[in-house]
Design a protein around this motif. Structure first.
Motif, PDB file in Angstrom:
ATOM      1  N   ILE A   1      28.863  39.252  32.243  1.00  0.00           N
ATOM      2  CA  ILE A   1      29.444  37.868  31.615  1.00  0.00           C
ATOM      3  C   ILE A   1      29.088  38.507  29.861  1.00  0.00           C
ATOM      4  O   ILE A   1      30.162  38.165  29.051  1.00  0.00           O
ATOM      5  N   GLY A   2      28.105  38.782  29.600  1.00  0.00           N
ATOM      6  CA  GLY A   2      27.754  39.318  28.205  1.00  0.00           C
ATOM      7  C   GLY A   2      28.817  40.078  27.454  1.00  0.00           C
ATOM      8  O   GLY A   2      29.241  40.079  26.461  1.00  0.00           O
ATOM      9  N   ALA A   3      29.053  41.202  28.244  1.00  0.00           N
ATOM     10  CA  ALA A   3      29.831  42.181  27.939  1.00  0.00           C
ATOM     11  C   ALA A   3      31.288  41.779  27.573  1.00  0.00           C
ATOM     12  O   ALA A   3      32.165  42.385  26.844  1.00  0.00           O
TER      13      ALA A   3
ATOM     14  N   GLU B   1      33.909  38.585  32.419  1.00  0.00           N
ATOM     15  CA  GLU B   1      33.963  39.841  31.655  1.00  0.00           C
ATOM     16  C   GLU B   1      35.575  40.204  31.301  1.00  0.00           C
ATOM     17  O   GLU B   1      35.703  40.646  30.241  1.00  0.00           O
TER      18      GLU B   1
ATOM     19  N   ARG C   1      24.711  38.936  34.446  1.00  0.00           N
ATOM     20  CA  ARG C   1      24.383  38.528  33.054  1.00  0.00           C
ATOM     21  C   ARG C   1      25.063  39.785  32.192  1.00  0.00           C
ATOM     22  O   ARG C   1      25.907  39.379  31.380  1.00  0.00           O
ATOM     23  N   ILE C   2      25.175  40.820  32.515  1.00  0.00           N
ATOM     24  CA  ILE C   2      25.505  41.972  31.645  1.00  0.00           C
ATOM     25  C   ILE C   2      26.954  42.031  31.608  1.00  0.00           C
ATOM     26  O   ILE C   2      27.664  41.961  30.722  1.00  0.00           O
TER      27      ILE C   2
ATOM     28  N   THR D   1      24.519  32.629  35.490  1.00  0.00           N
ATOM     29  CA  THR D   1      24.202  33.003  34.261  1.00  0.00           C
ATOM     30  C   THR D   1      22.693  33.122  33.770  1.00  0.00           C
ATOM     31  O   THR D   1      22.290  33.374  32.899  1.00  0.00           O
ATOM     32  N   GLY D   2      22.257  32.936  35.206  1.00  0.00           N
ATOM     33  CA  GLY D   2      20.589  33.194  35.023  1.00  0.00           C
ATOM     34  C   GLY D   2      19.809  32.082  34.570  1.00  0.00           C
ATOM     35  O   GLY D   2      18.598  32.051  34.438  1.00  0.00           O
TER      36      GLY D   2
ATOM     37  N   HIS E   1      21.005  40.505  36.987  1.00  0.00           N
ATOM     38  CA  HIS E   1      20.976  41.232  35.961  1.00  0.00           C
ATOM     39  C   HIS E   1      22.379  42.033  35.590  1.00  0.00           C
ATOM     40  O   HIS E   1      22.701  41.565  34.520  1.00  0.00           O
ATOM     41  N   HIS E   2      23.272  42.455  36.604  1.00  0.00           N
ATOM     42  CA  HIS E   2      24.347  42.899  36.418  1.00  0.00           C
ATOM     43  C   HIS E   2      25.449  41.753  36.165  1.00  0.00           C
ATOM     44  O   HIS E   2      26.348  41.970  35.411  1.00  0.00           O
TER      45      HIS E   2
END
Lengths: 379, 670
Positions: free
Chosen positions: A240-242, A275, A237-238, A331-332, A234-235
């Motif tokens: 990477i996305g952030a 990130e 992905r956050i 990346t999930g 979860h974190h």
């Protein structure tokens, strides 16, 4: 002509600069990223980037020797190396120290190493030797594949028992990658497909341990148990996305700086990088991996013999599968399997293994021209 | 010669490389596509989640307002309560198997025995605590992120400062002990004025359902504000009675918040980088609760408590005749609001509630306004005023009292307290002659009496909603018709009403306001307890003017007659309260001894039955009688005799009022 002259000449004329530069850039970016990843960590974790440099230097020197000796000498010792690898894998159960519930390590005095990492290389050697000797003009049948399958299955089984599913998976994929070079009968391919279709679900329902099943479950339900099993994915992905397009900047990624990323030096260095540097940086990194893997296929294609080609495919697939599985899991896209990102993750054994794989690639690459053949054979 | 084997044929592999390259590209392509999705398409969402991860809104507590009496004495404020918690695994590492114990605790001794010793925990309690800890730690799993074994557990609430000091001293031996400071409401005068002040208690389930319905957390800020403007949270306390309840919205204040940067370990991050990451608005200042200034004089209440000491149950109201402000509102038995408001812990509050609600003398009932009682002879002045206003009786004419009177064909005569002989109105009030008032009632009829009494607020809610107000009752002909039908009414009801019996009931508060109106010439005020709202710094924000409820049109000479008669109650030799006559105190009043009208239940304990069978003792008065300042009403519930039991209390209260006035005036002079 002295040997010294020919070595220098070969170095000058045949040195694979593409391979060297790609690998070096990767290693350097990896160290810089490790610095960022562990900048807020407590000692001794905050100094792993230094150790990574030591490993890179030491591994680099060792790799130089491995690259210098003509790979065809390794062919003779292929099975012996493989045998030694198996013995160390067995020793793990006897001498091994348990870390996080599985025994993967052997300690020689203060230095610990993971035999399963080096086994990947030994498997490449053994399979390449087998493939080298097993030249055929028509497609192979299931029976023909039994021997190489056995070669791969033995270490894989030992690794599964540790238990270390990630490494077993890589061993299996290296085997499949080398298998993909061979001519196989269409019917046999069908049989193999059926076999996989039965074996994989069967293993997943009966062969997997509790925590392994939980990881799969967590992957299938990414929004559940974020405090527990899904914390890392979860974190990750956050983080990477952030990073968005351009990233937060070097050492500015909040999720790592605020301790939300765990194992950021071993299995999760990529989220830190993504990130910090955003999509632009992540894509560039991806490009370097693509270049490295495609280049190893190119090396295989220009190899002068079956052993060299299989060696290059084996070494290249080792890097490829590591990269794909690591990037897939952070990346999930894939469940969490403890697979490192080549030259990016900190780790003595795994780092050294990747460097030796690159050394083998360099070895094969340097000996594709006729010069080397003449020089060596005329000694 | 070559040491190497001849080169093998690589032709077999040639066709595969293209496909392999394609395969590699497609898998890396999938990863690139995923990155595009995460970073470009959903980048903003993830950035928001990342931001949310590192921001914590920390609540800034606010202090509940302070309540002061008319002299500035603090009646309700807040103090700090120290609650002691323990972390089970830290105080009792032996409860976790060695293999699962975290490294830092390996070989650590149990600190629980020492903790128990310092906290004065009884051996029984200690054993219970150990069993409880063993229970929660038996399944402790070091891999789990949270476990009841590592979560702090409340051991003692509201521990004394001495013990806190001792805990400090032995800190090294007491690993795993956490002291948590929480604000607790504090009532320095304890029982005094408890009904007036009320108490605070935790919000109940219904209140929580109202302010924080399901899904509250996911509502927008504005909606939450609309639904729960005072920001009630689970386990919050709020005013549950008296001024605390009615003035809750002023007293409570409102919590603020501050955004903090917090890492995954829960640690605060500060510095320039932190400031850059905080998005405005970063802070919401708390609003502190408003202070209240009451009209009540706690020293006077103290005197009342002393004067009421001999009696089990009753009520006293003292009000200013010229403003309607309450100087004392006293109900007995009372309670210690500290016990109910969390001081000393939850268990103590539960125990106190159980005890208070089981008490047959009903300490939780505010008898000044929540209880209605037959006023008895304290009602007579209003009957007299009604007769005078309707000119139905000549006040100077005498009536003969033989001690009893027969009406109609009833076998049993109506009785008087004494044989009064010939009495006029003045003497009838002073000596409380029922016979005179029966005759007066016969001549005046019910409705004029009801009209005057109602105009003075009897049988009507006063408007002071500090506690649930009983209405009381002033029946009229219409009331009887409505409740019992057209043919039910007979003259007996009128006679009973005239002497404050039968269906007439009033609250002590109503009676006090009515007597104040009688004293001040007919101005009926709304009773007031809170005179001003102040900011937490003591700056007045709002002051409340006296509120006139009704101006009763009564001819002054009629009031004068009643005043004279009420003076005679004490001053005349025949007056019912003549025994209490005090030259220095110019008091006018009226005694009352009222039959309760309700028969005790045979299920009660004998002493309670005996208690309930007795008459109510009343005394209603104003002082000084020529220039009235205050009116005083004393009800000794089931006290038996107005002159003997209620009147002395009232006199003592008035004497104290005077004494306080004089001492304060002399103090103020230099």
């Amino acid at each position: 002509m002295s040997t010294r002259d020919t070595l220098l000449a070969r170095l000058r004329d045949n040195f694979d600069w593409v391979l060297f530069v790609t690998a070096s850039v990767l290693a350097m970016v990896g160290v810089i990223n490790l610095y960022s990843a562990t900048s807020v960590a407590k000692a001794p974790l905050n100094e792993v980037y230094l150790q990574q440099i030591y490993w890179l230097v030491g591994g680099g020197i060792l790799s130089g020797f491995v690259a210098a000796v003509d790979y065809r000498h390794y062919e003779r010792y292929g099975y012996i190396a493989y045998g030694v690898g198996l013995v160390t894998l067995v020793l793990v159960f006897i001498l091994g120290r348990e870390v996080n519930g599985s025994s993967r390590w052997i300690y020689l005095g203060p230095i610990g190493f993971q035999p399963s990492e080096f086994m990947k290389l030994f498997l490449v050697l053994a399979l390449a030797k087998y493939v080298n000797a097993d030249a055929r003009s028509e497609g192979r049948t299931l029976k023909d594949l039994a021997a190489p399958a056995f070669i791969a299955a033995l270490p894989a089984a030992l690794v599964v028992l540790q238990p270390d599913l990630g490494t077993a998976l890589i061993l299996g994929l290296i085997f499949i990658s080398i298998l993909a070079m061979l001519r196989i009968q269409r019917r046999t391919l069908g049989h193999l497909a059926v076999l996989v279709a039965i074996a994989v679900p069967a293993f997943m329902s009966f062969g997997m341990l509790g925590f392994q099943q939980k990881r799969i479950e967590a992957w299938l339900n990414p929004d559940r148990d974020i405090g527990g099993m899904n914390w890392d994915p979860h974190h990750s992905r956050i983080a990477i996305g952030a990073g968005k397009t351009w990233g937060a900047g070097f050492m500015q990624g909040t999720q790592n700086q605020f301790h939300f990323l765990h194992e950021q030096h071993s299995d999760f260095p990529f989220p830190v990088f993504a990130e910090d540097w955003g999509f632009a940086g992540a894509l560039s990194l991806l490009f370097i991996y693509v270049l490295l893997v495609l280049w190893s296929i190119h090396i295989a294609a220009s190899a002068k013999d079956r052993f060299g080609a299989a060696l290059a495919i084996g070494a290249g697939s080792l890097i490829f599968w590591h990269a794909i599985f690591n990037l897939g899991m952070v990346t999930g896209l894939l469940p969490i399997v403890g697979v490192t990102l080549p030259l990016f993750s900190y780790g003595g054994s795994s780092g050294l293994t990747v460097m030796l794989a690159i050394a083998l690639l360099m070895n094969v690459s340097m000996r594709r021209s006729s010069l080397s053949t003449i020089a060596f054979s005329s000694r | 010669m070559s040491v190497l084997v001849p080169r093998s044929d690589v032709a077999e592999f040639r066709k595969r490389y293209k496909w392999m390259s394609l395969f590699v590209l497609s898998l890396f392509g999938a990863v690139a596509a995923r990155l595009f999705q995460l970073q470009i398409l959903n980048g903003d969402d993830y950035a928001a989640m990342a931001h949310e991860n590192i921001i914590r809104k920390v609540t800034i507590q606010t202090a509940r307002g302070i309540v002061r009496d008319s002299q500035g004495k603090i009646l309700a404020s807040s103090r700090t309560s120290y609650d002691v918690h323990v972390v089970p695994i830290d105080v009792l590492p032996s409860s976790v198997p060695e293999a699962r114990l975290p490294k830092r605790l390996r070989g650590a001794p149990d600190s629980l025995p020492k903790v128990a010793e310092v906290l004065r925990v009884t051996p029984d309690e200690r054993e219970k605590l150990i069993i409880k800890i063993r229970e929660v730690c038996a399944t402790y799993d070091p891999q789990a992120r949270t476990s009841p074994c590592t979560r702090q557990m409340l051991v003692r609430e509201d521990v004394s400062r001495d013990i806190i000091t001792e805990l400090e001293q032995h800190r090294d031996e007491l690993t795993g002990v956490r002291v948590v400071a929480t604000p607790i409401r504090f009532y320095p005068y304890k029982h005094l004025a408890s009904h007036l002040l009320g108490y605070i208690s935790e919000l109940d389930v219904d209140a929580l359902a109202k302010y924080r319905p399901d899904g509250y957390e996911s509502l927008s800020g504005e909606e939450r504000e609309r639904l729960n403007p005072l920001g009630y949270d689970r386990r919050d306390r709020w005013g549950a009675g008296g001024v605390e309840r009615t003035w809750e919205s002023h007293l409570r204040g409102k919590r603020g918040w501050e955004k903090r940067l917090v890492d995954a370990w829960g640690k605060d991050r500060t510095g320039p980088a932190a400031d850059r990451l905080l998005d405005p608005p970063s802070k919401q200042e708390p609003i502190s609760g408003r202070n209240l200034r009451l009209s009540v004089d706690i020293e006077l209440t103290q005197a009342i408590e002393k004067a009421m000491f001999p009696y089990r149950s009753g009520a006293v109201v003292v009000t200013e005749t010229q403003t309607g402000r309450l100087l004392a509102l006293y109900s007995k038995p009372n309670f210690d609001p500290n016990d109910l408001s969390g001081g000393g812990g939850r268990a103590k509050a539960r125990e106190a509630f159980t005890r208070l609600y089981a008490d047959p003398y009903r300490p939780m009932l505010d008898k000044t306004m929540s209880g209605a009682y037959p006023p008895g002879s304290t009602f007579k002045p209003f009957s007299a005023l009604a007769a005078l206003e309707s000119h139905s009786v000549n006040p100077e004419a005498t009536q003969r009292c033989d001690g009893f009177i027969r009406y109609g064909n009833k076998s049993r005569p109506l009785r008087c307290t004494h044989v009064h002989g010939a009495v006029n109105m003045r003497a009838a009030i002073a000596q409380s002659c029922n016979i005179f008032f029966f005759k007066l009632a016969e001549a005046t009829t019910l409705d004029p009496i009801a009209k005057v009494a109602s105009a003075f607020g009897l049988g009507q809610r006063s408007g002071l909603s500090i506690n649930p107000e009983a209405g009381g009752r002033m029946p009229s002909r219409a009331w009887y018709t409505q409740h019992y039908g057209a043919n039910y009414f007979n003259k007996g009801f009128t006679l009973n009403a005239a002497i404050g019996q039968g269906d007439v009931t009033v609250t002590p508060l109503q009676l006090a306001m009515a007597y104040a109106a009688v004293a001040n010439g007919g101005r009926l005020y709304e009773p007031q307890a809170v005179v001003a709202i102040e900011t937490s710094d003591g700056v007045p924000m709002q002051e409340f003017e006296p509120r006139l409820k009704n101006s009763v049109a009564i001819q002054p000479e009629h009031l004068q007659r009643v005043h004279d008669a009420m003076r005679d109650v004490l001053n005349s030799d025949e007056g019912t309260a003549n025994a209490l006559h005090d030259r220095s105190l110019d008091v006018a009043g009226k005694t009352g001894t009222a039959q309760p009208g309700v028969h005790p239940s045979p299920n009660e304990k004998p002493e309670i039955q005996w208690f309930r069978s007795r008459n109510h003792a009343w005394f209603a008065a104003f002082y000084p009688s020529h220039t009235p300042e205050i009116s005083v009403v004393v009800l000794v519930e089931h006290g038996e005799s107005g002159p003997q039991h209620a009147a002395p209390v009232a006199m003592q209260v008035i004497r104290e009022y005077q004494r306080l006035k004089v001492t304060r005036a002399s103090k103020a002079k230099p």
